[in-house]
Design a protein around this motif. Sequence first.
Motif, short mmCIF file in Angstrom:
data_model
loop_
_atom_site.label_atom_id
_atom_site.label_comp_id
_atom_site.label_asym_id
_atom_site.label_seq_id
_atom_site.Cartn_x
_atom_site.Cartn_y
_atom_site.Cartn_z
N THR A 1 0.66 12.68 3.58
CA THR A 1 0.65 12.24 2.18
C THR A 1 -0.59 11.39 1.95
O THR A 1 -0.97 10.60 2.83
N LYS B 1 9.04 7.73 15.41
CA LYS B 1 9.62 8.26 14.17
C LYS B 1 10.85 9.13 14.45
O LYS B 1 11.80 9.17 13.64
N GLY C 1 5.86 14.47 4.73
CA GLY C 1 4.74 15.22 5.27
C GLY C 1 3.48 14.40 5.09
O GLY C 1 3.51 13.32 4.50
N ALA D 1 2.74 2.31 10.85
CA ALA D 1 1.34 2.70 11.04
C ALA D 1 1.25 3.80 12.09
O ALA D 1 2.20 4.03 12.85
N VAL E 1 6.89 -7.54 9.80
CA VAL E 1 8.18 -6.90 10.10
C VAL E 1 8.47 -6.80 11.60
O VAL E 1 9.59 -6.47 11.98
N ILE F 1 11.96 5.22 7.04
CA ILE F 1 10.89 6.22 6.94
C ILE F 1 10.62 6.82 8.31
O ILE F 1 10.11 6.15 9.22
N SER F 2 10.98 8.07 8.45
CA SER F 2 10.62 8.82 9.64
C SER F 2 9.30 9.54 9.33
O SER F 2 8.42 8.96 8.68
N SER F 3 9.13 10.77 9.74
CA SER F 3 7.86 11.46 9.50
C SER F 3 7.99 12.95 9.79
O SER F 3 8.82 13.36 10.61
N TYR G 1 3.45 7.74 18.14
CA TYR G 1 3.90 7.68 16.75
C TYR G 1 5.11 8.60 16.54
O TYR G 1 6.14 8.19 16.00
N SER H 1 0.83 -1.21 0.00
CA SER H 1 0.00 0.00 0.00
C SER H 1 0.86 1.25 0.00
O SER H 1 2.05 1.21 0.34
N PHE I 1 -3.02 5.38 4.94
CA PHE I 1 -2.56 5.83 6.25
C PHE I 1 -3.30 7.08 6.69
O PHE I 1 -3.60 7.27 7.87
N ILE J 1 9.92 0.43 5.11
CA ILE J 1 8.82 1.38 4.90
C ILE J 1 7.58 1.08 5.75
O ILE J 1 6.88 1.99 6.18
N ALA J 2 7.33 -0.21 6.02
CA ALA J 2 6.10 -0.58 6.75
C ALA J 2 6.00 0.20 8.05
O ALA J 2 6.98 0.39 8.77
N ILE K 1 3.08 4.40 0.23
CA ILE K 1 4.45 4.78 -0.13
C ILE K 1 5.28 3.54 -0.51
O ILE K 1 6.08 3.58 -1.45
N GLY K 2 5.07 2.43 0.18
CA GLY K 2 5.81 1.20 -0.12
C GLY K 2 5.47 0.67 -1.50
O GLY K 2 6.36 0.26 -2.26
N ASP L 1 5.32 -7.65 2.99
CA ASP L 1 4.21 -6.98 3.67
C ASP L 1 3.43 -8.04 4.43
O ASP L 1 3.45 -9.22 4.07
N1 LIG Z 1 1.11 8.79 4.54
C1 LIG Z 1 1.61 9.69 5.35
O1 LIG Z 1 1.06 10.79 5.55
C2 LIG Z 1 2.91 9.41 6.06
C3 LIG Z 1 3.60 10.49 6.62
C4 LIG Z 1 4.79 10.27 7.30
C5 LIG Z 1 5.30 8.99 7.39
N2 LIG Z 1 4.61 7.95 6.85
C6 LIG Z 1 5.19 6.62 7.00
O2 LIG Z 1 5.32 6.02 5.74
C7 LIG Z 1 5.28 4.61 5.88
C8 LIG Z 1 4.29 4.06 4.86
O3 LIG Z 1 3.02 4.63 5.16
P1 LIG Z 1 1.86 4.75 4.08
O4 LIG Z 1 1.36 6.10 4.13
O5 LIG Z 1 2.30 4.15 2.81
O6 LIG Z 1 0.77 3.81 4.82
P2 LIG Z 1 -0.09 2.59 4.29
O7 LIG Z 1 -1.01 2.29 5.41
O8 LIG Z 1 -0.65 2.89 2.96
O9 LIG Z 1 0.98 1.42 4.13
C9 LIG Z 1 1.57 0.81 5.23
C10 LIG Z 1 1.91 -0.62 4.84
O10 LIG Z 1 2.58 -1.24 5.96
C11 LIG Z 1 2.08 -2.57 6.05
N3 LIG Z 1 2.25 -3.13 7.39
C12 LIG Z 1 1.61 -2.75 8.53
N4 LIG Z 1 2.02 -3.53 9.55
C13 LIG Z 1 2.90 -4.42 9.04
C14 LIG Z 1 3.65 -5.47 9.60
N5 LIG Z 1 3.58 -5.81 10.89
N6 LIG Z 1 4.49 -6.16 8.79
C15 LIG Z 1 4.58 -5.84 7.47
N7 LIG Z 1 3.91 -4.86 6.88
C16 LIG Z 1 3.06 -4.16 7.67
C17 LIG Z 1 0.61 -2.44 5.67
O11 LIG Z 1 0.03 -3.70 5.34
C18 LIG Z 1 0.67 -1.47 4.51
O12 LIG Z 1 0.87 -2.13 3.29
C19 LIG Z 1 4.92 4.33 7.32
O13 LIG Z 1 6.09 4.02 8.03
C20 LIG Z 1 4.34 5.65 7.80
O14 LIG Z 1 4.49 5.83 9.18
C21 LIG Z 1 3.43 8.13 6.18
#
Ligand SMILES: NC(=O)c1ccc[n+]([C@@H]2O[C@H](COP(=O)([O-])OP(=O)(O)OC[C@H]3O[C@@H](n4cnc5c(N)ncnc54)[C@H](O)[C@@H]3O)[C@@H](O)[C@H]2O)c1
Length: 282
Positions: A209, A180, A207, A114, A85, A161-163, A176, A37, A213, A111-112, A39-40, A58
């Motif tokens: 995104t 991060k 930021g 939440a 992970v 991946i930080s935040s 969270y 999903s 998530f 990248i994974a 960013i990954g 994943d």
């Molecule tokens: N989207 C944003 O606004 C944002 C901002 C800053 C940081 N991030 C970080 O970016 C990264 C990706 O987030 P995203 O926005 O793509 O979210 P997303 O929810 O779309 O994707 C997260 C993915 O991580 C997987 N995942 C969750 N738990 C897992 C586990 N135990 N083992 C393996 N995989 C697992 C999920 O199945 C999913 O595919 C995360 O670390 C998130 O903290 C996201």
Amino acid sequence: MSQSNFIPTAGASNVPDNALEAFRLNGKVAVLTGVASGIGAATAELFAQAGAQVVGGDIDQQAGQATIGRITSRGGQAVFVETDVTKREQVDALVDRALGEFGRVDIMANIAGAMFPGLIEDVKEDQIDAGINLNLRSVIYGCQAAVRAMKDQGSGVILNISSGAIDVAYEGIGIYAFTKASVAMLTMTLAKEVGKYGIRVNAIAPGSTLTPFTTWRLYKDDGTLDQDAFDEFIEFAKGMSPLGVYGEALDQAYLMLYLASDAGRFCHGNIFRSNGGQTMVW
Ligand SMILES: NC(=O)c1ccc[n+]([C@@H]2O[C@H](COP(=O)([O-])OP(=O)(O)OC[C@H]3O[C@@H](n4cnc5c(N)ncnc54)[C@H](O)[C@@H]3O)[C@@H](O)[C@H]2O)c1
């Protein structure tokens, strides 16, 4: 990083004929977590489009396989490994699969992750554990597995991946944000430790995104998107940026590509931000 023989003098240039060549990942093997999903998924697909062989992990087997399917249907090479992970042996197995299948690991992208919402005064023991396990401990596992694979190669790139939550204190996401912030420091420390092996280590701090998530709250009880709530959220999100734009997963993937590629060869031990200036407006 090997030094080129270029001696900078007026009138001299080492800019290549093909400006995009240094951004290509041909012949590189990239291991990524969180590929089901957001960013990954975008990063896995972009890396494959740039020429990398992808090993994606994943916990979501179905959506993870779908990402890999999109890569292979466009002629890319990719395999999926169901991976939780938070389990060290499963992260090790993901990296071992890349070594077994493709013989090396050039890029490891942890990248994974939440969101773990809640006021700090209310947060429960199990939420603290879950936040640390998924957003921090898993990154340590990924870094350790990557260093094990890359050290003897004398090269490699690790991306964490930080935040943007490490730049501004937002109410209600303290656990969270602290995980991060820890990822940022882990990244800088690891960069110091393994640079001597030719391993580059950086993090991105996205930021807010547009991915599942950030959109999970915008669905109705029956699972359908609440379009009004979605539109309202997008307007709010655009307002977070002085540009008036809201970023997508691909925006983060482009930054990941730069850092993973030889174009980013001098980037090391830093936290890079693609956030539309969101952290400037509060
Ligand atoms: N989207 C944003 O606004 C944002 C901002 C800053 C940081 N991030 C970080 O970016 C990264 C990706 O987030 P995203 O926005 O793509 O979210 P997303 O929810 O779309 O994707 C997260 C993915 O991580 C997987 N995942 C969750 N738990 C897992 C586990 N135990 N083992 C393996 N995989 C697992 C999920 O199945 C999913 O595919 C995360 O670390 C998130 O903290 C996201």
